[in-house]
Design an enzyme around this catalytic site. Structure first.
Site, mmCIF file in Angstrom:
data_model
loop_
_atom_site.group_PDB
_atom_site.id
_atom_site.type_symbol
_atom_site.label_atom_id
_atom_site.label_comp_id
_atom_site.label_asym_id
_atom_site.label_seq_id
_atom_site.Cartn_x
_atom_site.Cartn_y
_atom_site.Cartn_z
ATOM 1 N N GLU A 91 -10.244 1.788 -4.633
ATOM 2 C CA GLU A 91 -8.839 1.479 -4.399
ATOM 3 C C GLU A 91 -8.566 0.070 -4.951
ATOM 4 O O GLU A 91 -9.391 -0.836 -4.749
ATOM 5 C CB GLU A 91 -8.618 1.549 -2.887
ATOM 6 N N ASP A 195 -24.232 -10.443 0.032
ATOM 7 C CA ASP A 195 -23.969 -11.319 -1.131
ATOM 8 C C ASP A 195 -22.637 -12.044 -0.892
ATOM 9 O O ASP A 195 -21.743 -12.038 -1.731
ATOM 10 C CB ASP A 195 -23.902 -10.464 -2.406
HETATM 11 P P1 ADP Z 1 -18.872 -7.795 -10.344
HETATM 12 O O1 ADP Z 1 -19.643 -6.685 -9.691
HETATM 13 O O2 ADP Z 1 -18.859 -7.691 -11.828
HETATM 14 O O3 ADP Z 1 -19.277 -9.173 -9.856
HETATM 15 P P2 ADP Z 1 -16.573 -7.738 -8.551
HETATM 16 O O4 ADP Z 1 -16.768 -6.552 -7.665
HETATM 17 O O5 ADP Z 1 -16.920 -9.060 -7.945
HETATM 18 O O6 ADP Z 1 -17.343 -7.557 -9.934
HETATM 19 O O7 ADP Z 1 -15.072 -7.729 -9.053
HETATM 20 C C1 ADP Z 1 -14.596 -8.669 -10.009
HETATM 21 C C2 ADP Z 1 -13.289 -9.279 -9.543
HETATM 22 O O8 ADP Z 1 -12.318 -8.240 -9.413
HETATM 23 C C3 ADP Z 1 -13.379 -9.903 -8.157
HETATM 24 O O9 ADP Z 1 -13.663 -11.266 -8.245
HETATM 25 C C4 ADP Z 1 -12.029 -9.654 -7.567
HETATM 26 O O10 ADP Z 1 -11.145 -10.705 -7.895
HETATM 27 C C5 ADP Z 1 -11.543 -8.409 -8.259
HETATM 28 N N1 ADP Z 1 -11.704 -7.201 -7.393
HETATM 29 C C6 ADP Z 1 -12.859 -6.719 -6.859
HETATM 30 N N2 ADP Z 1 -12.633 -5.587 -6.179
HETATM 31 C C7 ADP Z 1 -11.306 -5.337 -6.303
HETATM 32 C C8 ADP Z 1 -10.441 -4.299 -5.831
HETATM 33 N N3 ADP Z 1 -10.912 -3.274 -5.118
HETATM 34 N N4 ADP Z 1 -9.124 -4.386 -6.123
HETATM 35 C C9 ADP Z 1 -8.648 -5.397 -6.869
HETATM 36 N N5 ADP Z 1 -9.390 -6.402 -7.356
HETATM 37 C C10 ADP Z 1 -10.717 -6.374 -7.075
#
Ligand code: ADP
Length: 291
Positions: A91, A195
């Site tokens: 989502e 994490d």
């Molecule tokens: P990675 O696994 O590459 O570190 P993340 O899961 O941390 O990636 O996601 C990258 C960025 O995307 C996050 O820093 C956040 O700002 C944004 N983000 C993560 N999950 C969501 C989400 N479900 N909806 C919108 N933005 C998200």
């Protein structure tokens, strides 16, 4: 992207009309996109197909966190492999900074998650911390788990990466003495985010805290709190909220270094030499506590 959209339609049974893709920045490991359609708004992470297990483990962590229900995490839509890619679809949540109120609520909600006792230390499946494998066997004894599955594993990775010498000799000494930090403290297993640095927590547009990108396992809750302090960013309201709900043991101040050493060794293994002196200093500090 059209082919991926058709694939996701098959996987979810949803029709994805008028799709709009945009890039999302901020991730360390994966490329990320927002996919908006007439009736859905999704966050999609993509990586190489051989990293599919990383996404299925992330999905399992998000689902387990969601099932406990004390804290908002993105809902998992689906995950899998398509052509040369692994994908995870979540989502999409419009994210903003934690303000004072939401940081305090986040502390309380995390404390409620941590207060729920789990059955053992470890986790049913292995996952990753950054892109490093994180092994999650099942243990009844936390000290052995932390020694073998966490610090010991990172020291082995460091040796394989060419970091021998005093990091290894002093590290070995520390591994033997870990039990001394737990002589009068016996943590129960809590579901951890695993994490929890500042980049993995935010608030939604209503100010509700959200955490994402977990590396879940059942462990001592102090390990999660320690990581919030490693790179900063959580602020006093968060800690007041947490402690108000579930106070920390006085020995946390010392064990914090034992827990953050895991992440610094991981940074040494992922990003190289720049973290060596910090890892050595932390080991030295911990050994000095034991004299
Ligand atoms: P990675 O696994 O590459 O570190 P993340 O899961 O941390 O990636 O996601 C990258 C960025 O995307 C996050 O820093 C956040 O700002 C944004 N983000 C993560 N999950 C969501 C989400 N479900 N909806 C919108 N933005 C998200």
């Amino acid at each position: 992207m059209q082919a991926l959209i058709r694939h996701l339609e098959t996987q979810t049974g949803q029709s994805l009309q008028s799709p709009r893709f945009s890039c999302v920045g901020g991730g360390d490991i994966n490329s990320a996109y927002r996919l908006q359609t007439a009736n859905s708004d999704w966050f999609i992470k993509l990586n190489r197909a051989d990293l599919a297990a990383m996404f299925s483990a992330e999905a399992a962590g998000l689902r387990e966190l969601a099932s406990i229900g004390t804290l908002r995490v993105p809902e998992v839509i689906c995950f899998g492999e398509f052509q040369q890619h692994a994908y995870l679809v979540l989502e999409f949540i419009e994210l903003g900074s934690l303000n004072s109120w939401s940081a305090s609520l986040f502390g309380q909600q995390l404390a409620r998650l941590h207060r729920q006792p789990q059955a053992y230390f470890g986790w049913p499946i292995d996952n990753t911390i950054g892109s490093t494998p994180q092994h999650n066997a099942r243990y009844d004894d936390w000290v052995s788990f932390w020694r073998r599955q966490r610090l010991g594993k990172q020291l082995q990775f460091a040796a394989a990466n060419g970091y021998g010498g005093s990091l290894q000799t002093q590290g070995e000494k520390l591994l033997e003495r870990i039990g001394d930090f737990f002589s009068d403290y016996h943590p129960h297993p809590s579901l951890l985010h695993g994490d929890l640095w500042g980049g993995n927590a935010a608030s939604d547009h209503q100010g509700q805290p959200v955490m994402f990108d977990p590396a879940c396992y059942y462990g001592d809750r102090e390990a999660d709190i320690a990581m919030t302090e490693l790179f900063g960013g959580f602020g006093r309201d968060f800690y007041d909220g947490y402690r108000g709900e579930y106070p920390l043991d006085a020995g946390y101040k010392t064990r914090k270094t034992l827990y953050n050493l895991y992440h610094i060794l991981n940074h040494l293994n992922l990003f190289g030499h720049g973290y060596l002196s910090q890892a050595n200093a932390m080991i030295g500090q911990l050994l000095a506590e034991l004299k």
